[in-house]
Design a protein around this motif. Structure first.
Motif, PDB file in Angstrom:
ATOM      1  N   THR A 161     -29.532  -8.038 -24.146  1.00 11.71           N
ATOM      2  CA  THR A 161     -30.320  -9.266 -24.099  1.00 11.71           C
ATOM      3  C   THR A 161     -29.651 -10.361 -24.929  1.00 11.71           C
ATOM      4  O   THR A 161     -29.589 -11.519 -24.507  1.00 11.71           O
ATOM      5  N   ALA A 162     -29.148 -10.005 -26.101  1.00 16.43           N
ATOM      6  CA  ALA A 162     -28.443 -10.986 -26.940  1.00 16.43           C
ATOM      7  C   ALA A 162     -27.218 -11.521 -26.212  1.00 16.43           C
ATOM      8  O   ALA A 162     -26.931 -12.723 -26.256  1.00 16.43           O
ATOM      9  N   GLN A 195     -33.494   1.348 -26.283  1.00 17.75           N
ATOM     10  CA  GLN A 195     -33.989   0.084 -26.832  1.00 17.75           C
ATOM     11  C   GLN A 195     -32.913  -0.704 -27.572  1.00 17.75           C
ATOM     12  O   GLN A 195     -32.797  -1.906 -27.390  1.00 17.75           O
ATOM     13  N   ASP A 196     -32.124  -0.048 -28.398  1.00 14.68           N
ATOM     14  CA  ASP A 196     -31.069  -0.761 -29.127  1.00 14.68           C
ATOM     15  C   ASP A 196     -30.061  -1.390 -28.159  1.00 14.68           C
ATOM     16  O   ASP A 196     -29.631  -2.526 -28.360  1.00 14.68           O
ATOM     17  N   LEU A 227     -31.520  -4.476 -26.522  1.00 14.12           N
ATOM     18  CA  LEU A 227     -31.501  -5.623 -27.430  1.00 14.12           C
ATOM     19  C   LEU A 227     -30.114  -6.266 -27.482  1.00 14.12           C
ATOM     20  O   LEU A 227     -29.980  -7.499 -27.464  1.00 14.12           O
ATOM     21  N   LYS A 228     -29.085  -5.443 -27.524  1.00 14.71           N
ATOM     22  CA  LYS A 228     -27.711  -5.971 -27.546  1.00 14.71           C
ATOM     23  C   LYS A 228     -27.371  -6.652 -26.218  1.00 14.71           C
ATOM     24  O   LYS A 228     -26.728  -7.707 -26.208  1.00 14.71           O
TER      25      LYS A 228
END
Length: 128
Positions: free
Chosen positions: A121-122, A114-115, A118-119
């Motif tokens: 996606t950013a 998940q982390d 998120l990175k």
């Protein structure tokens, strides 16, 4: 699922880029930039990319994070990834995949990366 040669040509670089999420190595900003560029160059939508992640790459490579006593720490070759994921998508579902709801399997796979998602996606947001 049988993939055509054209689908394999499109997917192989995407599979390879997404495989970075399943190594034990700490990914750096330049890793996320590289992955985002490969994903952008694929011409696939973000929805298609994350479907490929969830339905093709994650199930094929999750054992490296979950069950492997000697996980791949560095990276696989592009040919390794093409072989591993192609083999996964062309086979019949396992007993576990037929019995356990796909929603549950999805959540289990995602919690380990998940982390990183998120990175990534950013970084994708920056490059659009």
């Amino acid at each position: 699922m049988q993939l055509s040669e054209a689908e394999l040509i499109t997917r192989a670089p995407v599979w390879y880029a997404l495989s970075e999420l399943f190594t034990w190595r700490d990914l750096q900003d330049y890793d996320y930039r590289w992955m985002a560029q490969v994903l952008k160059d694929s011409g696939l939508s973000r929805e298609e990319i994350f479907t490929i992640l969830d339905e093709e790459v994650a199930p094929a490579l999750q054992t490296n994070l979950l069950y492997n006593p000697t996980p791949v720490i560095d990276e696989w070759s592009e040919d390794d990834i093409k072989e591993l994921v192609s083999r996964y998508v062309s086979r019949k579902p396992t007993l576990i995949e037929r019995v356990i709801p796909s929603r549950y399997l999805f959540k289990q796979r995602r919690k380990y990366i998940q982390d990183e998602i998120l990175k990534l996606t950013a970084e994708l947001d920056k490059s659009t």
